[in-house]
Design a protein around this motif. Sequence first.
Motif, mmCIF file in Angstrom:
data_model
loop_
_atom_site.group_PDB
_atom_site.id
_atom_site.type_symbol
_atom_site.label_atom_id
_atom_site.label_comp_id
_atom_site.label_asym_id
_atom_site.label_seq_id
_atom_site.Cartn_x
_atom_site.Cartn_y
_atom_site.Cartn_z
ATOM 1 N N ALA A 1 1.017 -1.275 0.047
ATOM 2 C CA ALA A 1 -0.124 0.001 0.088
ATOM 3 C C ALA A 1 0.802 1.398 -0.017
ATOM 4 N N SER A 2 0.424 2.340 -0.079
ATOM 5 C CA SER A 2 0.794 3.575 -0.139
ATOM 6 C C SER A 2 0.115 4.384 1.000
ATOM 7 N N LEU A 3 0.689 5.195 1.578
ATOM 8 C CA LEU A 3 0.229 5.826 2.858
ATOM 9 C C LEU A 3 0.847 7.218 3.117
ATOM 10 N N PHE A 4 -0.049 8.074 3.913
ATOM 11 C CA PHE A 4 0.588 9.179 4.589
ATOM 12 C C PHE A 4 0.850 8.941 5.958
ATOM 13 N N ILE A 5 1.816 9.341 6.681
ATOM 14 C CA ILE A 5 1.627 9.398 8.017
ATOM 15 C C ILE A 5 1.967 10.853 8.408
ATOM 16 N N ASN A 6 1.243 11.457 9.401
ATOM 17 C CA ASN A 6 1.186 12.837 9.864
ATOM 18 C C ASN A 6 2.098 12.956 11.054
#
Length: 257
Positions: free
Chosen positions: A93-98
């Motif tokens: 998967a691709s993901l943002f982590i803030n």
Amino acid sequence: MFLTDRQTEIVAIAKSSGRVLVEELASRFSVTPQTIRKDLNDLCDAQVLTRIHGGATFPSGTENVKYEARRQIAASEKQAIGIATVELIPSGASLFINIGTTTEAVGEALANHHELMVITNNINVANRLRLFPAIEVVIAGGVVRGSDGGIVGEAAVDFIRQFKVDYAVIGASAIDIDGALLDYDFREVKVAQAIIANARHVILVADSTKFERTAPVRIGQLSQVHTFITDHCPVPSIRNLCLENNVKLIETNGRFR
């Protein structure tokens, strides 16, 4: 007001940790819970602390608790939230982590995933995940906050907008009873809003202490997320909002400890 030695130490603990609890203080000072409750009531009446169920918090409506103190608040709960979160994210998967200490716990828990693309504006997450060859780390450009390694500002917003990812993992400094997600730094909020807008599935991660706090800048609403993961949700209005807006509520309740 004149503070006793014990009250002075209670304030120092609250300032360092963000909150104090009656039972823990009673044990620490070898006094009865009733004595501690009187101390807390006096401190809250003088507006030195803010009363919560079972204890008190250090007022932080416009200024966040320091980073190292935030890492210690609900540390085991954040670890459990991180483990529960990565169960939802498949390899590939691709993901943002803030930015945030809870989102960092998610990053810690991703170590066994493969073929991930992680895009982050959190230097601490990037530094941790760069050690794993099976995870591609992409870090945003922008202004680096010395306090916590967060990357903020318009450059970071523009960078985030280049992507459309499978998942976003976001945190919040406070959650209001009406479902408002709140933070302290408007620059950080702009990045969080861009992350929400450019992810197919948004996961909010926040421990239950966030229901006890307030912050001045609105990130968005609970209705904008798809999954909310916390250790425990004690606020009935938040549970109702999750039901009404088809937000999946996951409560870890220490089941990973």
